[in-house]
Motif scaffolding. Structure first.
Motif, PDB file in Angstrom:
ATOM      1  N   ARG A   1      -0.775   0.538 -18.422  1.00 38.00           N
ATOM      2  CA  ARG A   1      -0.612  -0.292 -19.312  1.00 38.00           C
ATOM      3  C   ARG A   1       0.926   0.190 -19.644  1.00 38.00           C
ATOM      4  NH1 ARG A   1      -4.506  -3.224 -21.852  1.00 38.00           N
ATOM      5  NH2 ARG A   1      -3.361  -3.250 -23.734  1.00 38.00           N
ATOM      6  N   PHE A   2       1.255   1.316 -19.676  1.00 37.27           N
ATOM      7  CA  PHE A   2       2.590   1.816 -20.199  1.00 37.27           C
ATOM      8  C   PHE A   2       3.564   1.998 -19.103  1.00 37.27           C
ATOM      9  CE2 PHE A   2      -0.493   3.076 -23.292  1.00 37.27           C
ATOM     10  CZ  PHE A   2       0.383   3.058 -24.542  1.00 37.27           C
ATOM     11  N   MET A   3       3.116   2.404 -17.846  1.00 33.35           N
ATOM     12  CA  MET A   3       3.986   2.675 -16.620  1.00 33.35           C
ATOM     13  C   MET A   3       4.376   1.290 -16.187  1.00 33.35           C
ATOM     14  SD  MET A   3       4.057   5.410 -13.681  1.00 33.35           S
ATOM     15  CE  MET A   3       4.252   6.747 -14.566  1.00 33.35           C
ATOM     16  N   GLY A   4       3.194   0.487 -15.975  1.00 37.94           N
ATOM     17  CA  GLY A   4       3.445  -0.735 -15.081  1.00 37.94           C
ATOM     18  C   GLY A   4       3.695  -0.605 -13.839  1.00 37.94           C
ATOM     19  N   ASP A   5       4.767  -1.504 -13.303  1.00 38.16           N
ATOM     20  CA  ASP A   5       4.861  -1.131 -11.823  1.00 38.16           C
ATOM     21  C   ASP A   5       6.440  -0.425 -11.868  1.00 38.16           C
ATOM     22  OD1 ASP A   5       4.253  -1.802  -9.122  1.00 38.16           O
ATOM     23  OD2 ASP A   5       5.627  -3.352  -9.173  1.00 38.16           O
ATOM     24  N   ALA A   6       6.622   0.426 -12.768  1.00 35.81           N
ATOM     25  CA  ALA A   6       7.817   1.019 -12.526  1.00 35.81           C
ATOM     26  C   ALA A   6       8.142   1.751 -11.467  1.00 35.81           C
ATOM     27  CB  ALA A   6       8.190   2.139 -13.713  1.00 35.81           C
ATOM     28  N   VAL A   7       7.285   2.596 -10.846  1.00 41.77           N
ATOM     29  CA  VAL A   7       7.326   3.234  -9.359  1.00 41.77           C
ATOM     30  C   VAL A   7       7.797   2.206  -8.465  1.00 41.77           C
ATOM     31  CG1 VAL A   7       6.092   4.791  -7.601  1.00 41.77           C
ATOM     32  CG2 VAL A   7       5.992   5.155 -10.378  1.00 41.77           C
ATOM     33  N   GLY A   8       7.065   1.067  -8.191  1.00 48.17           N
ATOM     34  CA  GLY A   8       7.384   0.215  -7.343  1.00 48.17           C
ATOM     35  C   GLY A   8       7.036   0.354  -5.939  1.00 48.17           C
ATOM     36  N   LEU A   9       6.193   1.192  -5.586  1.00 44.16           N
ATOM     37  CA  LEU A   9       5.556   1.447  -4.326  1.00 44.16           C
ATOM     38  C   LEU A   9       4.146   1.344  -4.295  1.00 44.16           C
ATOM     39  CD1 LEU A   9       7.282   5.038  -3.932  1.00 44.16           C
ATOM     40  CD2 LEU A   9       8.188   2.795  -3.098  1.00 44.16           C
ATOM     41  N   ASN A  10       3.657   0.773  -3.014  1.00 43.67           N
ATOM     42  CA  ASN A  10       2.169   0.523  -3.055  1.00 43.67           C
ATOM     43  C   ASN A  10       1.564   1.798  -2.606  1.00 43.67           C
ATOM     44  OD1 ASN A  10       2.493   1.139  -0.087  1.00 43.67           O
ATOM     45  ND2 ASN A  10       3.336  -1.005   0.343  1.00 43.67           N
ATOM     46  N   THR A  11      -0.007   1.607  -2.757  1.00 41.62           N
ATOM     47  CA  THR A  11      -0.647   2.908  -2.727  1.00 41.62           C
ATOM     48  C   THR A  11      -0.450   3.565  -1.125  1.00 41.62           C
ATOM     49  OG1 THR A  11      -2.213   1.817  -3.937  1.00 41.62           O
ATOM     50  CG2 THR A  11      -2.876   3.630  -2.533  1.00 41.62           C
ATOM     51  N   THR A  12      -0.348   2.880  -0.166  1.00 37.79           N
ATOM     52  CA  THR A  12      -0.226   3.352   1.246  1.00 37.79           C
ATOM     53  C   THR A  12       1.097   4.260   1.392  1.00 37.79           C
ATOM     54  OG1 THR A  12      -1.474   1.483   2.214  1.00 37.79           O
ATOM     55  CG2 THR A  12      -0.194   3.147   3.716  1.00 37.79           C
ATOM     56  N   THR A  13       2.013   3.736   0.651  1.00 36.30           N
ATOM     57  CA  THR A  13       3.588   4.351   0.957  1.00 36.30           C
ATOM     58  C   THR A  13       3.179   5.729   0.012  1.00 36.30           C
ATOM     59  OG1 THR A  13       4.526   2.272   0.984  1.00 36.30           O
ATOM     60  CG2 THR A  13       5.921   4.008   0.215  1.00 36.30           C
ATOM     61  N   THR A  14       2.734   5.594  -1.006  1.00 35.27           N
ATOM     62  CA  THR A  14       2.659   6.934  -1.910  1.00 35.27           C
ATOM     63  C   THR A  14       1.802   8.044  -1.199  1.00 35.27           C
ATOM     64  OG1 THR A  14       0.880   6.023  -3.071  1.00 35.27           O
ATOM     65  CG2 THR A  14       2.887   5.515  -4.114  1.00 35.27           C
ATOM     66  N   PHE A  15       0.660   7.463  -0.384  1.00 35.90           N
ATOM     67  CA  PHE A  15      -0.047   8.490   0.068  1.00 35.90           C
ATOM     68  C   PHE A  15       0.860   9.022   1.391  1.00 35.90           C
ATOM     69  CE2 PHE A  15      -2.920   9.561   3.686  1.00 35.90           C
ATOM     70  CZ  PHE A  15      -3.728  10.730   3.076  1.00 35.90           C
ATOM     71  N   MET A  16       1.527   8.163   2.231  1.00 29.11           N
ATOM     72  CA  MET A  16       2.125   8.536   3.341  1.00 29.11           C
ATOM     73  C   MET A  16       3.573   9.556   2.705  1.00 29.11           C
ATOM     74  SD  MET A  16       0.420   7.800   5.901  1.00 29.11           S
ATOM     75  CE  MET A  16       1.441   8.459   7.013  1.00 29.11           C
ATOM     76  N   SER A  17       3.799   9.329   1.697  1.00 28.86           N
ATOM     77  CA  SER A  17       4.868  10.094   1.077  1.00 28.86           C
ATOM     78  C   SER A  17       4.673  11.427   0.856  1.00 28.86           C
ATOM     79  CB  SER A  17       5.767   9.255  -0.043  1.00 28.86           C
ATOM     80  OG  SER A  17       6.043   8.076   0.106  1.00 28.86           O
ATOM     81  N   LEU A  18       3.397  11.485   0.149  1.00 34.07           N
ATOM     82  CA  LEU A  18       2.772  13.088   0.142  1.00 34.07           C
ATOM     83  C   LEU A  18       2.644  13.676   1.211  1.00 34.07           C
ATOM     84  CD1 LEU A  18       1.382  14.826  -1.832  1.00 34.07           C
ATOM     85  CD2 LEU A  18      -1.023  13.583  -1.071  1.00 34.07           C
ATOM     86  N   VAL A  19       2.240  13.120   2.211  1.00 32.40           N
ATOM     87  CA  VAL A  19       2.172  13.689   3.366  1.00 32.40           C
ATOM     88  C   VAL A  19       3.255  14.311   3.963  1.00 32.40           C
ATOM     89  CG1 VAL A  19       1.023  13.834   5.999  1.00 32.40           C
ATOM     90  CG2 VAL A  19      -0.230  12.738   4.079  1.00 32.40           C
TER      91      VAL A  19
END
Length: 366
Positions: free
Chosen positions: A283-301
């Motif tokens: 509710r506060f951050m909204g879509d500020a990051v702008g990355l989908n879930t798959t991208t964030t997970f693959m970014s972590l790895v």
């Protein structure tokens, strides 16, 4: 009907991929430099509005810069002190649970026998397990966390130099905007996104840590402050941070008080995480990051492999940076953002002007 400018998509992807392999191989060789410097850069960008606010209150630029640097140092030093104290307490406490851990394993094997489950390979592996070595390894890891003096000094120095250099960033930004307007806009967007990500992750990480600390204290789990601090740090690790923060206090509760306490820890963590990360944070951050879930997970790895342990904390900021520099700043490559972005941003890209995705205007449109 539209036509692509320049190379076709296939050859362009091959060339970019080959160049990326070379660049990333070089980055992995100097990961000890890249991780701390990028961490310092993102921290300085996050704190930069404070310097502008202080100058707006009438302070000269040098004074605002020094005060901003002192605030950053105070936050970092406070975090390091708490981490060091928690790590030392954990290292001193671990040996007490060696016998409890062995008893827990034996009880588990006995229950398996009662249920008719035969596990000879598991028994053999456990029989050859030296619990003293396991405890010693855990203590060495904890001690390493508490004594990373060289890394800490390097980050502090990088923060100081970058804070001084970014004091005149507005003049450099104006010059860069004249020469490279697309790159300037992409970097400005990166600065806003990474600032929003760090600030809201930190604020809600504190809320999460406080809730976990209260729950662990009520349950009676030892080292509640250490596990709350771990929850705060893991809040910056996308996707798997919750699991990383949950496992150690659950095991500690199991060894110290039994299955009931371990279940209470799991239920408490899940409820607190649901309220903070699922109901409140979006509710506060909204879509500020702008990355989908798959991208964030693959970014972590990906960034953990390239940069090391810091890559887990910097996964989203580093992905945002390279997306800004390599994709958002290049009109012919902006179509790649459709595959990386969240739903809202992808829809905005699809409905935007064709030039924004590197495509010419349809014939007869003008």
């Amino acid at each position: 009907m539209t036509t692509e400018r320049g190379w076709g998509t296939g050859p362009m992807i091959l060339v970019v991929g080959a160049a990326a392999v070379l660049v990333l191989a070089g980055m992995r060789e100097v990961q000890a430099l890249i991780g701390p410097v990028f961490l310092a850069l993102t921290l300085v960008l996050t704190a930069r509005p404070l310097s502008g606010w202080l100058q707006g209150k009438g302070l000269p630029r040098w004074a605002a810069t020094v005060l901003t640097l002192l605030v950053l140092y105070a936050i970092l030093v406070a975090m390091l002190v708490v981490i060091g104290m928690s790590a030392l307490q954990l290292a001193n406490r671990l040996p007490q649970y060696s016998s409890a851990f062995s008893s827990l394993i034996n009880d588990g094997l006995r229950h398996l026998d009662q249920w008719g489950v035969k596990a000879p390979d598991l028994r053999e592996a456990i029989a050859g397990l030296d619990m003293g070595a396991v405890i010693g390894f855990a203590q060495s890891v904890v001690s390493g966390l508490a004594s990373g003096t060289t890394l800490v000094l390097f980050v502090l120095l990088a923060v100081a130099f970058l804070t001084m250099d970014t004091a005149s960033l507005s003049h450099r930004t104006a010059a860069l905007r004249r020469a490279r307007p697309h790159l300037t806009a992409a970097l400005a967007d990166f600065g806003w996104r990474v600032r929003t990500y760090w600030l809201y992750s930190a604020i809600f990480g504190v809320i999460l840590a406080v809730g976990d600390f209260i729950a662990l204290t009520i349950i009676g789990v030892p080292l509640a402050l250490s596990w709350a601090l771990l929850a705060f740090i893991c809040n910056f690790v996308p996707n798997v941070g919750f699991v990383l923060a949950l496992i150690p206090p659950t095991l500690m509760a199991l060894l110290d008080q039994g299955p009931g306490a371990a279940i209470a820890v799991m239920v408490s963590y899940m409820l607190i995480s649901f309220v903070v990360q699922t109901l409140m944070l979006p509710r506060f951050m909204g879509d500020a990051v702008g990355l989908n879930t798959t991208t964030t997970f693959m970014s972590l790895v990906f960034w953990t492999l390239i940069v090391g342990a810091l890559g887990a904390l910097l996964a989203i900021p580093m992905t945002l940076f390279f997306k800004a520099v390599l994709i958002d700043s290049t009109p012919n490559l902006r179509w790649l953002s459709v595959f990386l972005s969240g739903e809202k941003e992808a829809v905005d890209l699809v409905t935007s002007d064709p030039d924004d995705l590197g495509q010419p205007e349809p014939a007869g449109s003008g």
